[in-house]
Design an enzyme around this catalytic site. Structure first.
Site, PDB file in Angstrom:
ATOM      1  N   ASP A  74       4.441  -3.150  -2.382  1.00 33.33           N
ATOM      2  CA  ASP A  74       4.841  -1.745  -2.411  1.00 33.33           C
ATOM      3  C   ASP A  74       6.124  -1.551  -3.216  1.00 33.33           C
ATOM      4  OD1 ASP A  74       2.670  -0.940  -0.990  1.00 33.33           O
ATOM      5  OD2 ASP A  74       3.734  -0.554   0.885  1.00 33.33           O
ATOM      6  N   ALA A 187       8.094   2.190   6.284  1.00 34.72           N
ATOM      7  CA  ALA A 187       8.944   1.150   5.689  1.00 34.72           C
ATOM      8  C   ALA A 187      10.172   0.913   6.573  1.00 34.72           C
ATOM      9  CB  ALA A 187       9.320   1.553   4.265  1.00 34.72           C
TER      10      ALA A 187
END
Length: 288
Positions: A74, A187
């Site tokens: 990511d 996250a």
């Protein structure tokens, strides 16, 4: 003819093996392919792949590719999004990292990339944040985030103050705070105890990091709010802020971090049949 720009992360795609495989697959099926690394500094080490000489991302965007494909985790997508988002070119992430909540495909699904050529995909618009650092009454720097901006103390707790539309909203002593988008909710924000927010939503999420008081809680705000975050006591303590995991910037006493919804969005290509919640359940320890 669809033009596809491949952006490998050399730390993830060792020897550019998967990049070369996908480039060859696309070329054999009639696509126009260009290759560039996610970091300009990787260019000298990038070999010719399937007869394609590597170029720079900023140069290739001038030629307006139809899709950018990243090879990495990511973080690779976050890096590319900072450059690509203003152009509106969509990004397809091929996950070669660990969790990979933003990337749509896993490395063993690279064959599905041919769905691009058949038009069998959709575009998801992801909200971004604009970040401005104010120092001494003037804006010192500006940035844009797909995931989050983090204020964090170095080695010792700091006193954090958060304002919403100019009004005091929260203050606490702790390790810092995360201001994130819905995409970034899975996250650092989630690791700090924040909520998981549907990535199609438009919200600003504020999550304290290891607050030393019980009343410090996460907030989920409307997208039109204007957030200001600061740290006090920096005459004797140190703190930094970082945008999407990029190089940290040391804060000075009186610095203010302003966060608002950006006019830019990141367009993500959705090819796989997995929903966000299927991916979330699988990657967070549920049954696949």
């Amino acid at each position: 003819m669809m033009k596809i720009l491949l952006c490998p992360n050399p730390d993830r795609d060792t020897g550019y093996t998967l990049t070369a495989c996908v480039a060859d697959l696309l070329l054999r099926n009639g696509a126009e392919v260009a290759v560039c690394p996610v970091c300009a500094g990787c260019l000298p080490a990038l070999p010719v792949i399937s007869g394609i000489q590597a170029t720079r991302l900023c140069d290739e965007l001038k030629n307006t590719p139809d899709v950018v494909v990243t090879f990495g985790g990511d973080g690779t997508i976050l890096h590319a999004a900072r450059v690509v988002a203003p152009s509106g070119v969509p990004i397809l992430g091929l996950n070669m990292g660990h969790m990979g909540f933003i990337a749509d495909l896993e490395r063993n699904e690279c064959g599905l990339i041919l769905r691009l050529l058949n038009g069998h995909y959709k575009i998801e618009r992801r909200m971004m944040l604009d970040i401005a650092l104010e120092r001494g009454g003037r804006i010192l720097s500006r940035d844009c985030a797909l995931n989050e901006v983090v204020l964090r103390g170095i080695a010792r707790p700091v006193s954090v103050s958060i304002f919403c539309d100019g009004h005091p909203m929260s203050s606490f002593s702790g390790d810092g705070a995360v201001v994130s988008t819905p995409t970034g909710s899975t996250a650092y924000s989630m690791a700090a105890g924040g909520p998981v927010v549907d990535p199609d939503a438009e919200n600003i999420i504020i999550t304290p990091i290891s607050a030393h008081v019980l009343y410090a809680r996460a907030f989920v705000l409307a997208p039109d709010r204007r957030i200001t975050v600061s740290a006090s006591g920096l005459e004797t303590r140190s703190a930094y802020f970082s945008v999407d995991g990029n190089d940290p910037v040391t804060l000075e006493p009186g610095d203010l971090i302003h966060v608002t919804k950006s006019q830019c969005v990141t367009n993500l290509v959705k090819i796989s049949d997995r929903s966000f919640y299927e991916k979330l359940y699988s990657k967070l320890g549920g049954r696949s």
